[in-house]
Design a protein around this motif. Sequence first.
Motif, PDB file in Angstrom:
ATOM      1  N   VAL A   8       4.780   0.585   2.989  1.00 38.39           N
ATOM      2  CA  VAL A   8       5.733   0.825   1.902  1.00 38.39           C
ATOM      3  C   VAL A   8       4.977   1.207   0.636  1.00 38.39           C
ATOM      4  O   VAL A   8       3.785   0.920   0.491  1.00 38.39           O
ATOM      5  N   ALA A   9       5.704   1.862  -0.279  1.00 38.50           N
ATOM      6  CA  ALA A   9       5.173   2.160  -1.614  1.00 38.50           C
ATOM      7  C   ALA A   9       6.352   2.361  -2.546  1.00 38.50           C
ATOM      8  O   ALA A   9       7.449   2.727  -2.112  1.00 38.50           O
ATOM      9  N   GLY A  10       6.140   2.115  -3.830  1.00 38.70           N
ATOM     10  CA  GLY A  10       7.189   2.346  -4.815  1.00 38.70           C
ATOM     11  C   GLY A  10       6.605   2.971  -6.058  1.00 38.70           C
ATOM     12  O   GLY A  10       5.457   2.698  -6.421  1.00 38.70           O
ATOM     13  N   GLU A  34       7.799  -0.341  -7.067  1.00 38.91           N
ATOM     14  CA  GLU A  34       6.842  -1.216  -6.387  1.00 38.91           C
ATOM     15  C   GLU A  34       7.446  -2.602  -6.144  1.00 38.91           C
ATOM     16  O   GLU A  34       7.160  -3.244  -5.130  1.00 38.91           O
ATOM     17  N   PHE A  35       8.306  -3.056  -7.057  1.00 40.39           N
ATOM     18  CA  PHE A  35       8.956  -4.361  -6.879  1.00 40.39           C
ATOM     19  C   PHE A  35       9.963  -4.305  -5.727  1.00 40.39           C
ATOM     20  O   PHE A  35      10.059  -5.239  -4.939  1.00 40.39           O
ATOM     21  N   SER A  36      10.708  -3.205  -5.640  1.00 39.90           N
ATOM     22  CA  SER A  36      11.645  -3.022  -4.518  1.00 39.90           C
ATOM     23  C   SER A  36      10.875  -3.043  -3.199  1.00 39.90           C
ATOM     24  O   SER A  36      11.301  -3.681  -2.220  1.00 39.90           O
ATOM     25  N   ALA A  37       9.737  -2.339  -3.168  1.00 43.40           N
ATOM     26  CA  ALA A  37       8.916  -2.272  -1.956  1.00 43.40           C
ATOM     27  C   ALA A  37       8.411  -3.654  -1.544  1.00 43.40           C
ATOM     28  O   ALA A  37       8.323  -3.971  -0.353  1.00 43.40           O
ATOM     29  N   ASN A  72       0.409   1.330  -6.870  1.00 46.32           N
ATOM     30  CA  ASN A  72       0.198   2.396  -7.861  1.00 46.32           C
ATOM     31  C   ASN A  72      -1.213   2.397  -8.441  1.00 46.32           C
ATOM     32  O   ASN A  72      -1.792   3.454  -8.693  1.00 46.32           O
ATOM     33  N   VAL A  73      -1.737   1.199  -8.677  1.00 48.18           N
ATOM     34  CA  VAL A  73      -3.018   1.071  -9.380  1.00 48.18           C
ATOM     35  C   VAL A  73      -4.198   1.492  -8.507  1.00 48.18           C
ATOM     36  O   VAL A  73      -5.133   2.141  -8.971  1.00 48.18           O
ATOM     37  N   THR A  74      -4.139   1.155  -7.207  1.00 51.07           N
ATOM     38  CA  THR A  74      -5.289   1.415  -6.328  1.00 51.07           C
ATOM     39  C   THR A  74      -5.086   2.609  -5.403  1.00 51.07           C
ATOM     40  O   THR A  74      -6.053   3.166  -4.896  1.00 51.07           O
ATOM     41  N   ALA A  75      -3.822   2.983  -5.163  1.00 50.77           N
ATOM     42  CA  ALA A  75      -3.490   4.062  -4.204  1.00 50.77           C
ATOM     43  C   ALA A  75      -4.090   3.771  -2.825  1.00 50.77           C
ATOM     44  O   ALA A  75      -4.497   4.678  -2.108  1.00 50.77           O
ATOM     45  N   SER A  76      -4.117   2.485  -2.473  1.00 47.82           N
ATOM     46  CA  SER A  76      -4.650   2.109  -1.149  1.00 47.82           C
ATOM     47  C   SER A  76      -3.818   0.973  -0.572  1.00 47.82           C
ATOM     48  O   SER A  76      -3.061   0.308  -1.293  1.00 47.82           O
TER      49      SER A  76
END
Length: 298
Positions: free
Chosen positions: A84-86, A91-94, A225-229
């Motif tokens: 998942v990603a948001g 990101e909170f929904s994810a 979002n911060v790490t993209a990993s």
Amino acid sequence: MNAYIFPGQGAQFTGMGLDLYEQSKLAQELFEQANHILGFSITDIMFEGSAEDLKETKVTQPAIFLHSVILAKTLGNSFKPDMVAGHSLGEFSALVANGALTFENGLKLVSQRALAMQKACEIKPSTMAAVLGLDDDVVERICKSTEGVVVAANYNCPGQLVISGEIDAINRACETLKEAGARRALVLPVGGAFHSPMMEPAREELAAAIENTTFNKPSCPIYQNVTASAVSDETSIKANLISQLTAPVRWTQSVQQMIADGASLFTEVGPGNVLQGLVKKIDREAQTASASFEGNSL
């Protein structure tokens, strides 16, 4: 592999969530629970409010979160994310979708985040601007050389980057970006400089709330979002969520990494289809879809 993606602020629309409320008993229960948690009737605003009513940050963020999370919960057994990603708020929904956060705790954090961001916006006037048609490194270089606070905030897709900072600095940067060949450098109608150092007061406030919230082991990795990993441990998830308010949203890099890790279908869960469009611009071959609740469970 199935990747589920969750939209952020800007995806709201009038009447959002009403179809879910009318068709699903579970959705009804969750919406009513949300009204109770928030202490006001967000369903009235979502279902009947104007576009202007929905623009208020304290309403917008919980409304989008609720639409996404409740839609995911009504999908039942067909909802089986491998990752998942948001985007920003998404990101909170994810994190509710993959079980790292409960519905109640996720909603409380989103509400606190919205109020903290609103307060930070009121401390000093600030804004954001969309930059089209330039390479990321050119935009980053111009931001660095512009006097005042201005940073790259949202890496949305190749050739589309949002910058964030003080109003005067954003205006100066936009002029320089146009001179450097940007197709557009357009100030956005937003209330503040999200994902920039100007959100530091909000970051501090949200950090305390996140540290005091229980996070569970997620059912699948989240690409933050911060790490993209891919991230799967609760301590890292918390730290990245706290950093997110003052750090850029690395959406381009997140989608690229998800594809590299085997994502074969990106399903957007929530209002709108903006993220599907961005995924296609990042990789034309990527398969995308919208999640939709089709049954009537009343």
